[in-house]
Design an enzyme around this catalytic site. Structure first.
Site, PDB file in Angstrom:
ATOM      1  N   TRP A 332       0.730  -1.366   0.207  1.00 21.54           N
ATOM      2  CA  TRP A 332      -0.058   0.169   0.116  1.00 21.54           C
ATOM      3  C   TRP A 332       0.785   1.569   0.056  1.00 21.54           C
ATOM      4  O   TRP A 332       0.351   2.338  -0.183  1.00 21.54           O
ATOM      5  CB  TRP A 332      -0.981  -0.395   0.884  1.00 21.54           C
ATOM      6  N   GLU A 474       1.260  -2.341  12.719  1.00 21.01           N
ATOM      7  CA  GLU A 474       1.233  -4.315  13.462  1.00 21.01           C
ATOM      8  C   GLU A 474       2.194  -4.915  14.047  1.00 21.01           C
ATOM      9  O   GLU A 474       2.293  -5.173  13.376  1.00 21.01           O
ATOM     10  CB  GLU A 474       2.189  -4.190  11.666  1.00 21.01           C
ATOM     11  N   GLN A 587       2.879   2.676  13.948  1.00 19.25           N
ATOM     12  CA  GLN A 587       2.930   3.943  13.098  1.00 19.25           C
ATOM     13  C   GLN A 587       1.107   3.972  13.313  1.00 19.25           C
ATOM     14  O   GLN A 587       0.530   3.476  13.300  1.00 19.25           O
ATOM     15  CB  GLN A 587       2.758   3.735  12.634  1.00 19.25           C
TER      16      GLN A 587
END
Lengths: 727, 727
Positions: A332, A474, A587
């Site tokens: 992405w 993640e 993040q």
């Protein structure tokens, strides 16, 4: 590293400990291929590589990888019997320079051989932008201590591997004084490659012998250089693959022949003119107290040399074409981080990148079907055929008998909405209705079908939900109702319904075809809106905080200070399981929503969430995708100086190797996010369905900011302070 | 394949479809290294390899593998501008011959080039037995249609890989007319290698040019050959590694220099003399109607060229040094299948092989400790350091996202008893008490400790049991009380107690050391005997059948006929899970007990079990270890002709590629079992604590059988029909 000049990256000292970093930093390319900044004469433990877009081959575990093609630099230089290499002799003077304006790499070394004689040796390397199949190399040798006996050997070296894994089989080759060629084919994907070269020297006394070694045709040149004279070698290399033409060697030989009439200066001049055009569109000018100017140019340069100008069957990997990291796989990162830069400044590249996704709908359909869903589900990692190539299992870092399961290929599903968003935004900014109608809207609708079948109705709380997913953060996998995921899906359904009506109005035949193919209907659209209106998305009424996923606020807070100073990520320190249990983010994915949808939330809500998540994010060793987004969101909140700290962290990611892994290749998403931080953040540009406007907030160190972009075919220059200029 | 002559394997037709098979068949070696029978001039898709015993390097998944060393054959031959290779031009005549008596590989090709001229080209290849670091090659070129312009290029090619995986890094090299060398080091294990070569031609007009290409120093020889004359090239290669000496290049250069005074004939003669000595001990003579003579010699030859004559730090992998299969890893195949051949005919090799295990007790201790056991647990797969190197997970054959768990490294534990048995038998046959006392008995006792801690007391049926194991029949994993495993452990405990008393009596100091080190005591020995006497071992009182493992008789019977004709194993056809649920055996493990302990069971019991399990074994595509054992047990039961069918299947395994995988390398266990089938089976030799005797039963096709063996230092020749001769 010196970045004093506005266009030139200079390394004035050779540090063998940093060769892998420098190989990445000094990568050059032309959007067809890139070559790492490894030395022409080689160096022990180097990680040399040249990658051609789309040339993949099979490899265990990660399924497929970009193939390191034969080494076209391939120089052996022996001076008075001593091999020139930087691990021998003494370096008296050293300068390695990358000129970003001209995309030219030059290196000049004053070297004393182990035998005690000094020489000035210089290299000039160009990967032509005006002719993407042409590579140029010039080597100058100047003996400083009397006459020199020189042996210079150069050709095409096919004995290469991807960090030890061999992908090429021999087909044929030839070499004769002045020129030669090598024809290879990849072992599994059977992509053919042809590389031709010519070599000439500036002194007539140099003898040239053809050594036709299997896999490695070379010309062995030998002779005397009188004291103080400079011997020049000029090498031209042409390269084609069966992705370009049926007979690569025929094409590479033909091109080499055609170029005979052109001088070195002609070729360089055409190359530079082309780069001038590119920079006219894509450059950002910053008048700043620090190195922001060169840093932003460096990052944009790395995106531009990886940009497929003429190929809509390839995309840009997470590490561009500049290193072995992630094997050339596409994430992405392209659509969410890199694409805006291209959409606004090189729209034909954006179109090619999105067309790559369109051409790979078959792979996305296959993935959806295998998982029991409708429509098209794009893979988390994509390569040549668009099927899922995320590794399922990887070696455990310490226990050699164990494996670690990688779940992103199974459940990090937001990529399908990310692509739809990039498609829609490209259409909005470029006004490229043809693309939108023929390729863009089909992508949006077919991925919407996937979401329809993937959504789960929860009878208890009367919402549609998405359980067992991974969001951008993640550090937390197998989560339910990730805020980023659900918000994106909601947007996706709503835009899909709009897009369908748009297509129906403008291209009724195309629409009718899609209705047949996808089983679209009014009631289905109604169902999509119904799902969108009932998707689980929670915001605390009291605090205004958006919970990253269901249950996140119940996780324990992490004592960050107790872990400092650290030189690795929170996940490395605590392990996968423990990190899953604390409020530590790789993040911030709630902030991603503010970045992508700046008008969707009141600024007070953004501020509350920024403060909360910013304090809980692993900025230093978490995702390299984070800092530029934090910079942008901080700008939106008027925290300009805080934004600047994030901006600089992102701007220096590769130039100064702040994460210690730049040797694996460029952090392309960080580079793309950087453009957005400057243009959308400090520059304050906003484009929506009503047009564009700017609300700039320059950091204190900046005196001036200037950038251009193309809005629906019209070029606009923004200068801050100053005014906007339309052309 | 022609095997008419008694010592010579001949291939008279070149079949490019069978090159990998032929590369294995024509492997030659000297117990230090082996080279596959690949062509000097190379061939597309070849699987060329030279392996040196003990030179391993890291590789993902299987941890470590034998490294393919630089290609010492490395010939390019260009005749009147046409490259000689068997995929070009026309083969007018072809003969590839392996002389087993002289260990010499010769090839003669009459070839017509694409340009239409004919040449006779011959090759002679020798890997010296009298000097294990010396390799010889002779190439003859004879132009048949007028003068010829020849280019012959040869050197050392370090650009090699293990099927695409590169293990070597460059260190240094040199080449000058007449000779050159290459120095490399493996990437992870850091094993250094030095290879030197010399090259001379028979015609003075041939010019020699040194091409010092990185990783590949060569001599480029060119000139004219007058019509009908023969041009000979003689190449000598010397090779050392840091396993042998500190400075391999110094050693290889020195040896090459020392050999200058020796002629080709001198060297060949010394080599052949050495082989004559070897065959004097190890040969089996069979006067037969079929090809049994050459087939048995071929199998013994392959064991002899892999035998470490001078090195007790290496062992023989399941595929010897002849192919990439099993990566050079060592299994029980050595002790149970190959070792008897060496114990009886080359006892110093048997001693070296068993000493390898002694020197790797540290690895076995580590494995035991990691699993929570006492003593030493030998790994299922062993390589350089003696730690477990069985892959834990391998790629699923069809689904690329799945992995298959390999359990043998976890629970196929019988190897520790197998090694103890081989140690004891070697001691019994050789009379090598020094080995037995210093190395053998320590192995037996320390592995007995492992068994002690591994045995589980079952309160209900009052037995010691071993649950969750794998026996020799790997079609059934996670089984309880495998008959082979439990019988072997019972034997192991009893012999351990005897061995301890033997050592105490003969070497009280050594014994005292072991008592301290291992915590031995009388009560511990009593406990061992107690376990032995109560180990679970079931035999049906009515039928006499021994159940392979608890519950085997409850499994469904397989309808074998319904699966015929087939070209793959039962496990491939049915899958791992389904095969686990039926009475289908990869190899019969109850019969292994009759083979190893022929006096332990009444012959009627053996007959009943043979009939039962023989009918349920996958003879064609199950384990290659099975047929020779079936041959032997059938002999014991007087089923000589049935035995012969099994014997032939085993004898032809590699020569005729009956399993279709000979390209991966020699089936070494099958070769070792073959010797036993002949000597213990048809020859009927039996050696026990009381001496030896023969009860022969020759198959109808055999008129005469003759073999030798060494019993406690005394050489005995057995001739059937005829008499035994002591020397």
């Amino acid at each position: 590293m010196s970045t004093q000049q506005e266009w030139i990256i200079t390394r004035s000292e050779f540090n063998p400990q940093k060769i892998h970093h420098d190989e990445t930093v000094f990568t050059i390319g032309n959007g067809y291929l890139s070559t790492r900044g490894s030395f022409e004469e080689s160096f022990p433990e180097e990680n040399a590589a040249t990658f051609i877009h789309g040339v993949f081959d099979d490899i265990p575990v990660v399924f497929t990888e970009l193939v390191n093609v034969p080494n076209w630099l391939d120089c052996v230089l022996i001076l008075d019997g001593e091999r020139f290499r930087l691990d021998y002799g003494e370096i008296l003077d050293y300068e390695n320079q990358l000129d970003l304006s001209k995309a030219t790499l030059t290196r000049s070394v004053k070297w004393r051989s182990p035998a005690g004689k000094a020489y000035q040796i210089s290299f000039e390397r160009v990967i032509c932008l005006h002719e993407q199949h042409l590579l140029l190399l010039r080597v100058g040798i100047n003996p400083l201590d009397g006459d020199a006996e020189v042996i210079f050997r150069s050709g095409i070296n096919g004995c290469v591997s991807n960090e030890g894994y061999v992908h090429w089989k021999h087909k044929a080759q030839s070499v004769q004084p002045g020129r030669g060629w090598l024809s290879l084919v990849t072992k599994k994907s059977e992509t053919g490659l042809g590389m031709s070269f010519s070599l000439k020297s500036s002194l007539p006394q140099i003898k040239m012998q053809a050594w036709n070694m299997d896999m490695h045709p070379v010309l062995n040149c030998s002779g005397f250089i009188p004291s103080q004279e400079v011997l020049w070698f000029e090498k031209r290399v042409t390269v084609y693959t069966t992705r370009d033409v049926q007979e690569p060697i025929h094409a590479s030989e033909t091109l080499l022949g055609q170029l005979k009439a052109s001088s070195w200066e002609d070729l360089i001049s055409a190359h530079q003119k082309k780069w001038q055009q590119v920079w006219t569109q894509s450059d950002i000018e910053i008048d700043s107290e620090d190195d922001a100017q060169i840093a932003i140019r460096y990052n944009l340069f790395q995106l531009l040399i990886a940009a497929p100008w003429q190929d809509e069957q390839v995309n840009i990997g997470a590490k561009t074409l500049s290193g072995y990291g992630y094997h050339g796989h596409v994430f992405w990162d392209t659509e969410i981080f890199m694409l805006p830069f291209f959409t606004y400044t090189q729209p034909q590249v954006a179109r090619n990148l999105l067309s790559y996704r369109y051409h790979r709908l078959a792979g996305a359909r296959k993935k959806a079907k295998e998982n029991g869903y409708l429509g098209a589900q794009f893979p988390w990692e994509s390569a040549d055929d668009g099927e899922e190539v995320t590794p399922t299992w990887v070696q455990h870092p310490t226990d050699r008998t164990k494996l670690t399961r990688i779940w992103t290929g199974d459940i990090q599903i937001h990529v399908s909405a990310d692509i739809a968003l990039a498609v829609w935004r490209y259409g909005q900014v470029s006004g490229d209705d043809k693309f939108l109608h023929e390729r863009g809207i089909p992508i949006i609708l077919e991925t919407a079908l996937f979401w329809e079948s993937r959504a789960e109705w929860n009878e208890i709380n009367q919402t549609y939900q998405f359980s067992d997913v991974i969001g951008p953060d993640e550090y937390h996998d197998h989560v339910d109702n990730n805020a980023y995921n659900n918000f994106m899906v909601r947007w996706h359904f709503r835009i899909a319904e709009q897009a369908a009506h748009l297509l129906q109005a403008h291209e009724p035949d195309l629409y009718a075809g899609l209705v047949d193919q996808l089983g679209l209907s009014d009631s289905r659209m109604q169902h999509w809106l119904e799902i969108a209106n009932h998707i689980y998305f929670e915001q605390d009424a009291l605090t205004g905080l958006i919970e990253q996923f269901q249950g996140f606020f119940q996780l324990e807070d992490l004592d960050w200070k107790s872990l400092e100073p650290r030189s690795e990520s929170i996940q490395s320190l605590l392990g996968i399981e423990a990190t899953n249990q604390v409020q530590a983010l790789k993040q911030a994915d709630v902030l991603m929503l503010f970045y992508l949808f700046p008008d969707a939330f009141p600024s007070q809500i953004m501020a509350v969430n920024y403060d909360y998540y910013n304090a809980r994010t692993d900025h230093t060793y978490g995702s390299s995708l984070g800092p530029s987004i934090h910079a942008l969101v901080a700008c939106q909140l008027g925290k300009t100086e805080e934004a600047y700290q994030h901006f600089i962290r992102s701007a220096h990611a590769d130039l100064y190797d702040v994460r210690g892994n730049a040797g694996d290749g460029i952090h392309a998403a960080s580079a793309g996010g950087l453009w957005q931080a400057v243009v959308f953040g400090f520059g304050g540009l906003r484009v929506d369905e009503y047009g564009y406007h700017c609300q700039s907030r320059l950091p204190k160190k900046w005196r001036r900011l200037r950038f251009r972009f193309c809005y629906r075919g019209e070029w606009i220059t923004i200068q801050i302070p100053g005014q906007e200029v339309r052309e």
